[in-house]
Design an enzyme around this catalytic site. Structure first.
Site, PDB file in Angstrom:
ATOM      1  N   GLU A 164     -15.818  -1.336   3.671  1.00  0.00           N
ATOM      2  CA  GLU A 164     -15.016  -0.387   2.867  1.00  0.00           C
ATOM      3  C   GLU A 164     -15.392   1.067   3.133  1.00  0.00           C
ATOM      4  O   GLU A 164     -15.642   1.833   2.194  1.00  0.00           O
ATOM      5  CB  GLU A 164     -15.134  -0.726   1.375  1.00  0.00           C
ATOM      6  CG  GLU A 164     -14.519  -2.067   1.041  1.00  0.00           C
ATOM      7  CD  GLU A 164     -14.397  -2.353  -0.455  1.00  0.00           C
ATOM      8  OE1 GLU A 164     -14.979  -1.634  -1.283  1.00  0.00           O
ATOM      9  OE2 GLU A 164     -13.699  -3.339  -0.786  1.00  0.00           O
ATOM     10  N   GLU A 221     -12.265  -9.927   1.661  1.00  0.00           N
ATOM     11  CA  GLU A 221     -12.539  -9.903   0.214  1.00  0.00           C
ATOM     12  C   GLU A 221     -11.214 -10.065  -0.508  1.00  0.00           C
ATOM     13  O   GLU A 221     -10.308  -9.247  -0.332  1.00  0.00           O
ATOM     14  CB  GLU A 221     -13.191  -8.589  -0.221  1.00  0.00           C
ATOM     15  CG  GLU A 221     -14.637  -8.467   0.180  1.00  0.00           C
ATOM     16  CD  GLU A 221     -15.335  -7.249  -0.439  1.00  0.00           C
ATOM     17  OE1 GLU A 221     -14.993  -6.851  -1.565  1.00  0.00           O
ATOM     18  OE2 GLU A 221     -16.217  -6.706   0.237  1.00  0.00           O
TER      19      GLU A 221
HETATM   20  O1  AHR Z   1     -17.066  -7.970  -4.059  1.00  0.00           O
HETATM   21  C1  AHR Z   1     -17.509  -6.916  -4.859  1.00  0.00           C
HETATM   22  C2  AHR Z   1     -17.367  -5.573  -4.177  1.00  0.00           C
HETATM   23  O2  AHR Z   1     -16.005  -5.257  -4.040  1.00  0.00           O
HETATM   24  C3  AHR Z   1     -17.898  -5.457  -2.776  1.00  0.00           C
HETATM   25  O3  AHR Z   1     -19.257  -5.164  -2.742  1.00  0.00           O
HETATM   26  C4  AHR Z   1     -17.105  -4.311  -2.218  1.00  0.00           C
HETATM   27  O4  AHR Z   1     -16.937  -4.406  -0.830  1.00  0.00           O
HETATM   28  C5  AHR Z   1     -15.810  -4.348  -2.980  1.00  0.00           C
HETATM   29  O5  AHR Z   1     -15.463  -3.117  -3.487  1.00  0.00           O
END
Ligand code: AHR
Length: 494
Positions: free
Chosen positions: A168, A287
């Site tokens: 990210e 994610e």
């Molecule tokens: O999964 C939780 C968090 O969400 C992770 O650390 C991050 O990459 C995202 O913002």
């Protein structure tokens, strides 16, 4: 609905049923690892958790972050545990003991039969730390870092195939946040060096943190301008939540995911066109989940505590329906989504929860994830669907029936995954499946509940699937009743 053997979307890469363990909250400590727990093995890993993870047949686990990785020195987590430093983790404002690091995690992954999708730190660090980590993990022997691994008790290389170039990096919350150009250049140069150490690895460049980032799409285009020849995947992340308690709108959020996937494919292919490249960049949805229940509780966490209960969403039945639809969205684009990681796996926005010294248990979202992972292997099939539709606050033409099918030629099986989004009515499914001659219904699994807010807790499972669905096949026609607000898995075989 019409379903035909020839309506092939693409071969499903099993890695789309991956998950994620971050050094965050109680995912590692008190989650997968709890020495002293009655079920702990000789390394301190909870075997009750391993058993539940095995039920999910998770093929790939992303590690060690997440936001955590952007401040992580991987060298802190290898070698004798007694010598490992305690560090402040600035991402989650906790203290990291480094009791578990790369080698221990690789051991755990072996125990659950999964590969690891390793992320490198492109926040506070860069090319050097990343290439050294590849050498430490994947080089057989005879160099400084590979021999160090051997001296730590790991003679054989870990052979990690999939690597994420940071996490990210478009987000201002990220340690070492960068512009697209800064990140694109760094990712390209890091990728080159990592590949020079091990040419067999596959690399994922960071896309946007979600589709609603101001820089979305421009970020992907710029990053891929720099990295196109050096990477294999671009990442996507998204989390949804029923913040306004508007169920119709909430269950439609997978349409946002569809649009996100479509837009990233279009952007990647635009760069392909600009570069006159023969290569295609695929998508790593590394994610995805529902995440909102724990937002307020997390504000109360004592800073710098060790493994506090962060991001411990207690999921409801309605969350399981959306997770089912999100899985359907990804399978529908199995031609381009080749990796995906449910974020996360244990305790932290997770299908599996643990009690310190006590039980491990399944959240409602466990079930659609397990069904898709276990039964959704093969070729994704596009079905022609005609369904009644509705409009919600943010979406129009939302089909009540959300469905995709998976054909496994080897086993002669077809699995239909379907969500009925209707809040009051059963959907009467009629499917023409004439090309699947001689196929019968093996099982019709249904996850339903009269209370959309129903949850599971330790020793109290309110949300569990049953196999009493009424699907049947007659003369090439499949009929089934899909109860209001339900997740369905119709298994067909000879
Ligand atoms: O999964 C939780 C968090 O969400 C992770 O650390 C991050 O990459 C995202 O913002």
């Amino acid at each position: 609905m019409t379903l035909d053997k020839e309506f092939k979307i693409g071969e499903i890469d099993n890695r789309i049923y991956g998950s994620f363990i971050e050094h965050l909250g109680r995912a590692v400590y008190e989650g997968i690892y709890e020495p002293g727990h009655p079920s702990a093995d000789e390394q301190g890993f909870r075997t009750d958790v391993i058993e539940l993870v095995k039920q999910l047949q998770v093929p790939l686990v992303r590690y060690p972050g997440g936001n955590f990785v952007s401040g992580y020195n991987w060298e802190d987590g290898v070698g004798p545990v007694a010598n490992r430093p305690r560090r402040l983790d600035l991402a989650w404002r906790t203290t990291e003991t480094n009791e578990i690091g790369t080698n221990e995690f690789m051991d755990w992954a072996k125990k659950i039969n999964a590969e690891v999708n390793m992320a490198v730190n492109l926040g506070t660090r860069g090319i050097d730390a990343a290439r050294n980590l590849v050498e430490y993990c994947n080089h057989p022997s005879g160099s400084y870092w590979s021999d160090l691994r051997i001296s730590h008790g790991y003679k054989d290389p870990h052979k990690i195939k999939t690597w994420c170039l940071g996490n990210e990096m478009d987000g201002p919350w990220q340690i070492g946040h960068k512009t697209a150009t800064e990140y694109g250049r760094l990712a390209a140069e890091t990728a080159k060096s990592m590949r020079w150490v091990d040419p067999t690895i596959e690399l994922v460049a960071c896309g946007s943190s979600n589709r609603h980032m101001k820089t979305f799409a421009e970020w992907e285009a710029t990053v891929l301008e720099h990295t196109y020849d050096h990477v294999d995947f671009i990442s996507l992340h998204t989390y949804y939540g029923n913040r306004d308690n508007d169920l119709g709108n909430y269950l439609a959020q997978s349409l946002d995911m569809d649009q996100f996937i479509y837009s990233v494919i279009a952007t990647a292919d635009y760069i392909k066109a600009k570069k006159r490249s023969k290569k295609t960049i695929n998508l790593s949805f590394d994610e995805w989940n529902v995440w909102f229940h724990s937002n307020d509780a997390d504000k109360q966490i004592e800073p710098w505590s060790i493994a506090p209960p962060q991001l411990e969403d207690i999921y409801t039945f309605e969350d399981a329906l959306l997770v089912g639809s999100m899985l359907i969205s990804m399978i529908k684009r199995a031609d381009r989504v080749k990796i995906a990681c449910l974020a996360q796996l244990v305790n932290v926005i997770a299908p599996i929860m643990t009690e310190k010294g006590g039980e491990a248990w399944k959240q409602p979202i466990f079930y659609p994830y397990m069904h898709a992972s276990v039964l959704g292997r093969g070729v994704a099939l596009n079905s022609i669907v005609s369904s009644p539709k509705y409009d919600s606050k943010d979406f129009t033409d939302v089909p009540y029936l959300d469905t995709v099918s998976v054909y496994n030629e080897e086993n002669d099986t077809v699995t239909i995954f379907a969500v009925n989004r209707h809040q009051t009515d059963t959907l009467s499914l009629q499917a023409d499946i004439r090309s699947f001659e001689g196929y019968k219904v093996v099982e019709h699994i249904v996850l339903e509940n009269d209370d959309v807010k129903a949850t599971n807790q330790i020793n109290r499972s309110n949300v569990v699937p049953h196999s009493n669905g009424d699907a049947s096949v007659d003369g090439g026609q499949l009929t089934a009743h899909l109860p209001k607000l339900s997740w369905n898995v119709i298994r067909l075989g000879k």
